[in-house]
Write a protein that holds these residues in place. Structure first.
Motif, PDB file in Angstrom:
ATOM      1  N   MET A  65      11.197  51.716  51.388  1.00 41.72           N
ATOM      2  CA  MET A  65      11.637  52.203  52.689  1.00 41.72           C
ATOM      3  C   MET A  65      10.497  52.900  53.421  1.00 41.72           C
ATOM      4  O   MET A  65       9.591  53.457  52.799  1.00 41.72           O
ATOM      5  N   ASP A  66      10.557  52.863  54.751  1.00 38.33           N
ATOM      6  CA  ASP A  66       9.631  53.592  55.614  1.00 38.33           C
ATOM      7  C   ASP A  66      10.375  54.722  56.313  1.00 38.33           C
ATOM      8  O   ASP A  66      11.580  54.620  56.577  1.00 38.33           O
ATOM      9  N   ASP A  67       9.656  55.786  56.652  1.00 40.64           N
ATOM     10  CA  ASP A  67      10.242  56.875  57.433  1.00 40.64           C
ATOM     11  C   ASP A  67      10.097  56.553  58.913  1.00 40.64           C
ATOM     12  O   ASP A  67       9.021  56.702  59.497  1.00 40.64           O
TER      13      ASP A  67
ATOM     14  N   VAL B   2      14.097  53.380  57.092  1.00 36.62           N
ATOM     15  CA  VAL B   2      14.459  51.984  57.315  1.00 36.62           C
ATOM     16  C   VAL B   2      13.683  51.125  56.320  1.00 36.62           C
ATOM     17  O   VAL B   2      12.683  51.571  55.748  1.00 36.62           O
ATOM     18  N   ALA B   3      14.136  49.907  56.121  1.00 36.90           N
ATOM     19  CA  ALA B   3      13.458  48.991  55.206  1.00 36.90           C
ATOM     20  C   ALA B   3      12.052  48.683  55.710  1.00 36.90           C
ATOM     21  O   ALA B   3      11.850  48.351  56.877  1.00 36.90           O
ATOM     22  N   ALA B   4      11.075  48.814  54.822  1.00 37.56           N
ATOM     23  CA  ALA B   4       9.696  48.501  55.174  1.00 37.56           C
ATOM     24  C   ALA B   4       9.486  46.990  55.104  1.00 37.56           C
ATOM     25  O   ALA B   4       9.827  46.354  54.104  1.00 37.56           O
TER      26      ALA B   4
ATOM     27  N   ARG C 191       8.929  40.287  55.536  1.00 34.40           N
ATOM     28  CA  ARG C 191       8.941  40.390  54.078  1.00 34.40           C
ATOM     29  C   ARG C 191       9.218  41.829  53.640  1.00 34.40           C
ATOM     30  O   ARG C 191       8.577  42.752  54.117  1.00 34.40           O
ATOM     31  N   THR C 192      10.164  41.998  52.710  1.00 37.16           N
ATOM     32  CA  THR C 192      10.358  43.294  52.086  1.00 37.16           C
ATOM     33  C   THR C 192       9.525  43.358  50.814  1.00 37.16           C
ATOM     34  O   THR C 192       8.807  42.415  50.465  1.00 37.16           O
TER      35      THR C 192
ATOM     36  N   VAL D 200      13.262  38.364  49.481  1.00 35.55           N
ATOM     37  CA  VAL D 200      14.210  39.089  50.333  1.00 35.55           C
ATOM     38  C   VAL D 200      13.497  39.508  51.612  1.00 35.55           C
ATOM     39  O   VAL D 200      12.460  40.176  51.562  1.00 35.55           O
ATOM     40  N   TYR D 201      14.047  39.110  52.740  1.00 31.62           N
ATOM     41  CA  TYR D 201      13.474  39.393  54.050  1.00 31.62           C
ATOM     42  C   TYR D 201      14.499  40.196  54.850  1.00 31.62           C
ATOM     43  O   TYR D 201      15.698  40.157  54.580  1.00 31.62           O
TER      44      TYR D 201
END
Length: 442
Positions: free
Chosen positions: A172-174, A180-182, A187-188, A193-194
């Motif tokens: 995750m990103d701040d 939120v998902a980075a 691409r995660t 998983v995208y």
């Protein structure tokens, strides 16, 4: 194919390279890649009647909805301090604007002066409820007073619907409005998983999330194309390997099997209780038949047609039942075990060309049942008359190649065992086998 369903669970890729999606109805779906665009939910101020009007005549974005309500009596209910800026924007669309400070706290003198200068009415009493007449907002009640309003703006708190991604362990990103998902072009951090849209950018509007989704889908497709290319190349190499091993075992060649099982394997496995065994790279069947004669139910896999044919003849000559050994002609690079076994045996897995041996060994470990064992034997040294090698496996490299996790496995042996070999002129020499024995805990 389009399916209407609510996905309640999502797993990472398994040994077959597939994700599993579970729906609310209990149905499972399989996919090579998954694009998650689950968006966000709006968490609204706790004002009676607001949720029922949300998306109708109570909205959030002045850029999305301002033009369609220009010139009407507009209200702004502040859900926090940023509601002050919200009201300033709404004033662009109408001269009839009422600002309800509600959750904004105290309005500073400078902002209040700006509202007065532009004719914005300011109500500091807490909002009590909305007034609705004939299915339309007609007013806002605050401090016991009803203020005439035809259309309402308020700020919702955006919360990404990222439960599926979090359970997968996606990094995750701040973000400015929370974690939120980075992603990098969709691409995660979890392979295959995208993610796109508000689940990665809660502040983005429809045009932005649409563009991000297109970019993520393009990246997903490009990655799948590379997977297909790699699979095609592997299949091509498999055919080449088949031809190469057919030349080694092929018609006109003498059998390469002495009739005895692998000495190091026999030494470690002789006293084990029989069960199911998978013999990888079985060749002409020496180890497979040895297991079968001791009551094991054997699945033996090899890429060579000729080697397997000789193994079947040897099984018949030794009086084994037809179903004692199931011989499978397949390339271990692409073959996947259909079940789990009490023992997975990989003896002298080698080739003159690279074939992704580590990947084969890790899939072998994945095919071991709980309580079962993995046995890997490799050449640890060669006699003087053999071909010199600089890259023979060591106990440490074999353990690393198997990729066993830190928990759930017990390494019973990781070392070398000596054995005597006889050369082409009858001379004898002692060499070493590298031996790995690991048991999967139940």
């Amino acid at each position: 194919m389009v399916r209407a369903a609510v996905v309640t669970d999502l797993t990472a890729r398994d040994s077959d390279g597939l994700h599993t999606l579970t729906t609310a109805e209990g149905e499972t779906l399989r996919a090579r890649s998954v694009l998650v665009t689950t968006g966000l939910v709006d968490e609204l101020p706790d004002v009676p009647g607001l949720a029922e009007r949300w998306g109708r005549d109570a909205v959030g974005c002045p850029y999305c909805h301002g033009a369609e309500v220009a010139g009407r009596a507009l209200g702004v209910v502040a859900s926090g301090p940023w509601g002050l800026h919200h009201a300033t924007l709404i004033r662009q669309w109408s001269e009839d604007v009422t600002f309800f400070s509600h959750l904004a706290g105290e309005v500073d003198a400078e902002t209040l002066d700006g509202f007065v200068a532009r004719g914005v009415r300011v109500v500091t009493d807490p909002v009590e409820r909305l007034e609705v007449t004939d299915d339309a907002v007609t007013g806002v009640v605050a401090g016991g007073v009803t203020y005439s309003v035809e259309f309402l703006f308020t700020g919702a708190t955006f919360r990404a619907q990222d439960e599926l991604l979090r359970r997968l362990g996606v990094e995750m990103d701040d973000g400015p409005m929370g974690p939120v998902a980075a992603v990098t072009t969709g691409r995660t951090s979890v392979p295959g998983v995208y993610a796109a849209g508000n689940v990665t950018n809660v502040g983005a509007s429809v045009p932005i999330v649409t563009g991000e989704a297109v970019a993520a889908a393009a990246m997903l497709n490009a990655d799948l194309v590379q997977v297909d290319v790699a699979a095609a190349r592997a299949a091509r190499r498999a055919r080449t390997r088949h031809e190469r091993w057919e030349e080694i075992y092929g018609p006109g060649q003498e059998p390469r099997w002495s009739g005895r099982p692998n000495v190091s394997l026999a030494a470690v496995a002789a006293d084990w209780e029989p069960g199911t065994v998978l013999d990888l790279g079985c060749g002409e069947g020496g180890d497979a038949l040895w297991f079968a004669e001791r009551g094991w139910r054997v699945t033996a896999v090899d890429v060579s047609t000729t080697a397997l044919a000789r193994a079947r003849v040897a099984a018949e000559r030794r009086g084994l039942a037809p179903d004692a050994v199931t011989f499978v002609e397949a390339d271990l690079v692409t073959w996947r075990a259909p079940e789990r076994y009490d023992l997975v045996s990989a003896q002298f897995l080698q080739d003159t060309e690279d074939f992704g041996r580590d990947d084969v060994l890790r899939r072998a470990a994945g095919a071991v049942a709980r309580g079962g064992r993995l046995v890997v034997v490799a050449h640890g040294s060669v006699p003087d008359w053999g071909h010199a090698h600089d890259d023979l496996p060591t106990p440490a490299s074999e353990l690393a190649a198997a990729g066993l996790p830190d928990h759930g496995w017990l390494v019973e042996e990781s070392g070398t065992r000596p054995r005597i070999v006889t050369g082409p002129d009858g001379q004898e020499a002692e060499i070493l086998d590298t031996v790995l024995v690991a048991r999967r805990l139940g």
